[in-house]
Design a protein around this motif. Sequence first.
Motif, PDB file in Angstrom:
ATOM      1  N   GLY A 209       0.604  -1.122   0.208  1.00  0.00           N
ATOM      2  CA  GLY A 209      -0.072  -0.053  -0.076  1.00  0.00           C
ATOM      3  C   GLY A 209       0.776   1.314   0.065  1.00  0.00           C
ATOM      4  O   GLY A 209       2.089   1.255   0.026  1.00  0.00           O
ATOM      5  N   GLY A 210       0.380   2.465  -0.082  1.00  0.00           N
ATOM      6  CA  GLY A 210       0.893   3.682   0.101  1.00  0.00           C
ATOM      7  C   GLY A 210      -0.266   4.579   0.278  1.00  0.00           C
ATOM      8  O   GLY A 210      -1.410   4.566   0.695  1.00  0.00           O
ATOM      9  N   GLY A 211       0.244   5.884  -0.093  1.00  0.00           N
ATOM     10  CA  GLY A 211      -0.435   7.181   0.371  1.00  0.00           C
ATOM     11  C   GLY A 211      -0.279   8.186  -0.773  1.00  0.00           C
ATOM     12  O   GLY A 211       0.845   7.738  -1.927  1.00  0.00           O
ATOM     13  N   GLY A 212      -0.985   9.315  -0.574  1.00  0.00           N
ATOM     14  CA  GLY A 212      -0.803  10.328  -1.633  1.00  0.00           C
ATOM     15  C   GLY A 212      -1.567   9.770  -3.278  1.00  0.00           C
ATOM     16  O   GLY A 212      -0.490   9.768  -3.919  1.00  0.00           O
ATOM     17  N   LEU A 213      -2.476   9.412  -3.022  1.00  0.00           N
ATOM     18  CA  LEU A 213      -3.135   8.638  -4.046  1.00  0.00           C
ATOM     19  C   LEU A 213      -3.296   9.396  -5.447  1.00  0.00           C
ATOM     20  O   LEU A 213      -2.692   8.773  -6.433  1.00  0.00           O
ATOM     21  CB  LEU A 213      -4.244   8.256  -3.783  1.00  0.00           C
ATOM     22  N   VAL A 214      -3.600  10.546  -5.392  1.00  0.00           N
ATOM     23  CA  VAL A 214      -3.777  11.256  -6.739  1.00  0.00           C
ATOM     24  C   VAL A 214      -2.225  11.337  -7.321  1.00  0.00           C
ATOM     25  O   VAL A 214      -1.974  11.202  -8.681  1.00  0.00           O
ATOM     26  CB  VAL A 214      -4.075  12.546  -6.455  1.00  0.00           C
ATOM     27  N   ASP A 215      -1.248  11.845  -6.670  1.00  0.00           N
ATOM     28  CA  ASP A 215       0.114  11.932  -7.234  1.00  0.00           C
ATOM     29  C   ASP A 215       0.720  10.729  -7.674  1.00  0.00           C
ATOM     30  O   ASP A 215       1.385  10.608  -8.786  1.00  0.00           O
ATOM     31  CB  ASP A 215       0.941  12.572  -5.913  1.00  0.00           C
ATOM     32  N   ALA A 276       4.721   6.261  -3.569  1.00  0.00           N
ATOM     33  CA  ALA A 276       3.775   6.297  -2.746  1.00  0.00           C
ATOM     34  C   ALA A 276       3.817   5.758  -1.551  1.00  0.00           C
ATOM     35  O   ALA A 276       3.357   6.113  -0.360  1.00  0.00           O
ATOM     36  CB  ALA A 276       2.235   5.667  -3.452  1.00  0.00           C
ATOM     37  N   SER A 277       4.357   4.467  -1.511  1.00  0.00           N
ATOM     38  CA  SER A 277       4.710   3.621  -0.320  1.00  0.00           C
ATOM     39  C   SER A 277       5.542   4.873   0.818  1.00  0.00           C
ATOM     40  O   SER A 277       5.412   4.700   1.822  1.00  0.00           O
ATOM     41  CB  SER A 277       5.217   2.431  -0.566  1.00  0.00           C
ATOM     42  N   ILE A 278       6.505   5.178   0.278  1.00  0.00           N
ATOM     43  CA  ILE A 278       7.617   6.082   1.087  1.00  0.00           C
ATOM     44  C   ILE A 278       6.841   7.255   1.683  1.00  0.00           C
ATOM     45  O   ILE A 278       7.116   7.808   2.625  1.00  0.00           O
ATOM     46  CB  ILE A 278       8.837   6.517   0.084  1.00  0.00           C
TER      47      ILE A 278
END
Length: 317
Positions: A209-215, A276-278
């Motif tokens: 998984g990760g974050g900052g989905l749109v980027d 995104a994971s980082i």
Amino acid sequence: MIAAVFALMVAAAPVEESGTVRFVPVGDQHDVPERYRLSERTFDWRMKPLRTLLDGQVEVFAVTFPSPVESPAPENNTVHAEYYRPAGAGPFPAVIVLDITGGDQKLSRIIATALAQNKIAGLFVQMAYYGPRRPPGSKLRLLSADIPHSIAAVTQTVLDCRFAAAWLAARPEVDAKRIGILGTSLGSFISCLAGEMDRRISRVAILLGGGGLVDAFYDHPLAKPYTRAFEAVGGSKEHVKRLLAPVDPITKAENLRDRPVLMINARLDEIVPPSASIALWEALGKPKIVWYDTTHYGAALIFPFALKHVVEHFGAK
């Protein structure tokens, strides 16, 4: 003698159960966005035996309870789960398990079985519009080009997980202070969100998984059909960022900084970019992260090694 043995077998056989859980939020929810808050309430549940695994080491039950959200599809408003209960009296730690995007449910069942085999109860929860929660013959999915629908489905699944955590906490064989959540791929985003929104969840594992989905995803080739459809009606990347902020785990990542988090990621991931994971790892305060030199789908080959980290994470005191 035969009668006595039969009586013991009947007494030991799993039985159907039902009851009522009182959901009481932990804390004042001041750091929880309005869409993810739940007031004090009760809900009914039912549990039916399904099967026994590993020579009686694990008992599996079908669990149902109402979703705290009423969606337009009646089938989606009942939460379906499978409970993998270790043999013995406990108290055991317990983990909510969430599936992958296009999963056939095998992965989540393997994870839940492995947890229970290691004396950690596993509750595999079907996400919104998954499995029996999808109306027969319907093309409804949790994720679609309909952004408001997708946001509503993610929100509902997070709230379902809050009910699931309360259900686990009420189980006599579960240690209510050791309830965790784990998700893989799509499920990892929702597991992170659920942990951020419910302090009853004491540990989180984020797999692929990760974050900052749109980027991370807006310009991804697999996202092009959705972004083109959105731009055709006047949308933009910045507009999508504002829309998706409530369901991006990076938005409220600080809520998890005081709890143990495990991240397992693939250095060659073609679905969830390592960037995104980082980004999520940094927002979470740089918790334990394990990298494997594999792709998103190739991670299946290293899964037995990843499971060892998962069991250690949720089994720790």
